[in-house]
Design an enzyme around this catalytic site. Structure first.
Site, PDB file in Angstrom:
ATOM      1  CG  HIS A  81     -14.076   2.996   2.287  1.00 28.57           C
ATOM      2  ND1 HIS A  81     -14.890   3.727   3.121  1.00 28.57           N
ATOM      3  CD2 HIS A  81     -12.817   3.384   2.567  1.00 28.57           C
ATOM      4  CE1 HIS A  81     -14.149   4.528   3.868  1.00 28.57           C
ATOM      5  NE2 HIS A  81     -12.879   4.344   3.537  1.00 28.57           N
ATOM      6  N   GLY A  90     -16.920   1.623  13.751  1.00 21.69           N
ATOM      7  CA  GLY A  90     -17.871   0.508  13.629  1.00 21.69           C
ATOM      8  C   GLY A  90     -17.433  -0.721  14.407  1.00 21.69           C
ATOM      9  CG  ASN A 137      -1.969   1.060   1.171  1.00 26.05           C
ATOM     10  OD1 ASN A 137      -1.889   1.978   0.332  1.00 26.05           O
ATOM     11  ND2 ASN A 137      -2.949   0.985   2.042  1.00 26.05           N
ATOM     12  CD  GLU A 152      -9.403  -1.193   3.452  1.00 25.93           C
ATOM     13  OE1 GLU A 152      -8.950  -0.920   4.586  1.00 25.93           O
ATOM     14  OE2 GLU A 152      -9.826  -0.334   2.665  1.00 25.93           O
ATOM     15  NE  ARG A 160      -6.342   1.532  -0.634  1.00 25.65           N
ATOM     16  CZ  ARG A 160      -6.458   2.711  -0.039  1.00 25.65           C
ATOM     17  NH1 ARG A 160      -5.412   3.281   0.520  1.00 25.65           N
ATOM     18  NH2 ARG A 160      -7.612   3.329  -0.015  1.00 25.65           N
ATOM     19  CB  ILE A 168     -15.805   7.996  18.135  1.00 29.34           C
ATOM     20  CG1 ILE A 168     -16.272   8.370  16.729  1.00 29.34           C
ATOM     21  CG2 ILE A 168     -16.958   7.408  18.940  1.00 29.34           C
ATOM     22  CD1 ILE A 168     -17.472   9.301  16.681  1.00 29.34           C
ATOM     23  NE  ARG A 218     -12.074  12.595   2.887  1.00 29.27           N
ATOM     24  CZ  ARG A 218     -11.817  11.294   2.914  1.00 29.27           C
ATOM     25  NH1 ARG A 218     -12.780  10.419   3.146  1.00 29.27           N
ATOM     26  NH2 ARG A 218     -10.602  10.849   2.688  1.00 29.27           N
TER      27      ARG A 218
HETATM   28  P1  ADP Z   1      -9.038   5.340   8.969  1.00 24.73           P
HETATM   29  O1  ADP Z   1     -10.260   5.692   8.183  1.00 24.73           O
HETATM   30  O2  ADP Z   1      -8.051   6.462   9.058  1.00 24.73           O
HETATM   31  O3  ADP Z   1      -8.443   3.997   8.600  1.00 24.73           O
HETATM   32  P2  ADP Z   1      -9.873   3.976  11.388  1.00 24.73           P
HETATM   33  O4  ADP Z   1     -10.721   2.953  10.700  1.00 24.73           O
HETATM   34  O5  ADP Z   1      -8.635   3.503  12.065  1.00 24.73           O
HETATM   35  O6  ADP Z   1      -9.545   5.210  10.465  1.00 24.73           O
HETATM   36  O7  ADP Z   1     -10.813   4.703  12.473  1.00 24.73           O
HETATM   37  C1  ADP Z   1     -10.311   5.716  13.287  1.00 24.73           C
HETATM   38  C2  ADP Z   1     -11.397   6.168  14.233  1.00 24.73           C
HETATM   39  O8  ADP Z   1     -11.944   5.049  14.944  1.00 24.73           O
HETATM   40  C3  ADP Z   1     -10.861   7.071  15.334  1.00 24.73           C
HETATM   41  O9  ADP Z   1     -10.869   8.413  14.937  1.00 24.73           O
HETATM   42  C4  ADP Z   1     -11.860   6.837  16.462  1.00 24.73           C
HETATM   43  O10 ADP Z   1     -12.912   7.755  16.314  1.00 24.73           O
HETATM   44  C5  ADP Z   1     -12.401   5.461  16.218  1.00 24.73           C
HETATM   45  N1  ADP Z   1     -11.937   4.479  17.232  1.00 24.73           N
HETATM   46  C6  ADP Z   1     -10.781   3.794  17.248  1.00 24.73           C
HETATM   47  N2  ADP Z   1     -10.703   2.994  18.325  1.00 24.73           N
HETATM   48  C7  ADP Z   1     -11.849   3.181  19.024  1.00 24.73           C
HETATM   49  C8  ADP Z   1     -12.393   2.651  20.244  1.00 24.73           C
HETATM   50  N3  ADP Z   1     -11.736   1.744  20.959  1.00 24.73           N
HETATM   51  N4  ADP Z   1     -13.615   3.085  20.626  1.00 24.73           N
HETATM   52  C9  ADP Z   1     -14.285   3.996  19.899  1.00 24.73           C
HETATM   53  N5  ADP Z   1     -13.838   4.526  18.751  1.00 24.73           N
HETATM   54  C10 ADP Z   1     -12.645   4.123  18.318  1.00 24.73           C
END
Ligand code: ADP
Length: 346
Positions: A153, A303, A7, A331, A64, A256, A214
């Site tokens: 995605h 998620g 990547n 991925e 990728r 979050i 965004r």
């Molecule tokens: P990217 O899109 O940059 O790959 P990620 O999929 O790693 O991002 O998601 C990052 C976001 O996930 C963080 O900004 C945070 O909001 C959320 N996050 C990560 N770990 C946790 C957790 N343990 N509990 C709640 N939210 C989380």
């Protein structure tokens, strides 16, 4: 068989080595800060040297590639023609495709005899019907300027489909889902019988859900207003929409966990806005799908980890009897699987 997944971003090069058919990870390496001011690593060539990869063991290398435009509907073996086409697509992905190409070219230099494969983020969404991917703009803007929904995605949603199908004990081709990738970037995909029929991200990853930084959907006239009445330059508007909006824009931060810990009005508002936008899309996708929805899938940093956000999203009558899965997206594994399928055929 050993499959390497690369990547290549503008300032980072990620490398993962997997063993197939098991899909186990053998090695993972990363070089960051490529080309940055105080970095020793000036370019991708030096980055690859720093990774010190033993190429003698690798059977195939998967890359990728963010944008496949309308040219690539699936994974392809890389040759000169493929490289030329990825280069032609640079105007559609000016930040990503050049960096992805760097990765391909530098790998070809180091390992000219190992087959290389391109896996596109857009490919999974090439199943969109025309009414789903067209914008209601003058038709020539599609024909001449290639302005349409591409969606992103795709590698993640495709992986989530296969894993959800396993959990449902169904064939992926017979599985219908609403798939949410909620990270810093966020997208939601309507999948009908294994095919993407709609995706919230559009011409660029800016459209759709309210993301970490965004804006997602907004009235396009606001963009003109910022330029005409607020005298902001194109670059300033770009930065606002991509880097200073979304959760950051509304409450000042995008993690979050921290936002949920805060109890102030802005933090509460940001969460309510994000969840409301997700609800709008889920509702719309229920109307668009012609099959029963087998499950809703949660993935991405938010998620996968935030039960609170998942519960807020699921707290609607329409979703009460729907199965929901939390699946950690992968991925790189999906890219390696695609490579495995390609080299098996050769
Ligand atoms: P990217 O899109 O940059 O790959 P990620 O999929 O790693 O991002 O998601 C990052 C976001 O996930 C963080 O900004 C945070 O909001 C959320 N996050 C990560 N770990 C946790 C957790 N343990 N509990 C709640 N939210 C989380």
């Amino acid at each position: 068989m050993k499959i390497a997944v690369v990547n290549s971003g503008s300032s980072s090069l990620k490398f993962k080595l997997l063993k197939f058919p098991q899909g186990t990870v053998l090695e993972e390496k990363l070089v960051e800060h490529i080309g940055e001011e105080h970095s020793d690593i000036k370019d991708h060539h030096q980055a690859l040297e720093a990774l010190a990869i033993d190429f003698s063991e690798i059977d195939v290398i998967g890359h990728r590639v963010v944008h496949g435009g309308e040219k690539f509907h699936s994974t392809v073996l890389i040759d000169n023609e493929v490289i030329r086409t990825i280069r032609e697509l640079i105007p559609l992905a000016p930040l990503h495709n050049p960096a992805n190409l760097e990765g391909i070219e530098v790998m070809q230099k180091f390992a000219p005899n190992i087959p290389q494969v391109a896996v596109f983020d857009t490919a999974f969404h090439s199943s969109l019907q025309k009414e789903a991917y067209m914008y209601a703009l003058p038709y020539e803007m599609y024909e001449k300027n290639h302005i349409r929904r591409y969606g992103f995605h795709g590698t993640s949603h495709s992986y989530l489909l296969k894993e959800a199908a396993k959990l449902l004990n169904k064939e992926p081709e017979k599985t219908s889902l609403i798939s949410l990738h909620l990270g810093n970037g966020e997208s939601i995909c309507a999948i009908q019988n294994g095919k993407s029929v709609d995706i919230s991200m559009g011409f660029t990853p800016l459209e759709g859900l309210m993301m970490g930084s965004r804006s997602g959907d907004l009235d396009a006239e606001i963009v003109l207003y910022m330029q005409k009445s607020l005298n902001l330059s194109v670059e300033e508007v770009d930065t606002i929409l991509n880097k200073k909006s979304g959760l950051i824009g509304v409450c000042g931060e995008n993690d979050i966990r921290t936002i949920l810990e805060r109890n102030d009005e802005r933090a509460k508002l940001a969460i309510k806005m994000m969840v409301r936008r997700i609800h709008k899309y889920i509702g719309a996708y229920f109307m668009l799908l012609d099959t029963e929805v087998d499950a809703i899938v949660f993935s991405g940093g938010i998620g996968e980890n935030s039960q609170v956000i998942r519960d807020k999203i699921l707290d609607k009558a329409i979703l009460k009897n729907l199965k929901s899965f939390v699946i950690k997206t992968d991925e790189e594994l999906e890219i390696a699987r695609e490579c495995y399928q390609i080299v098996k055929k050769v």
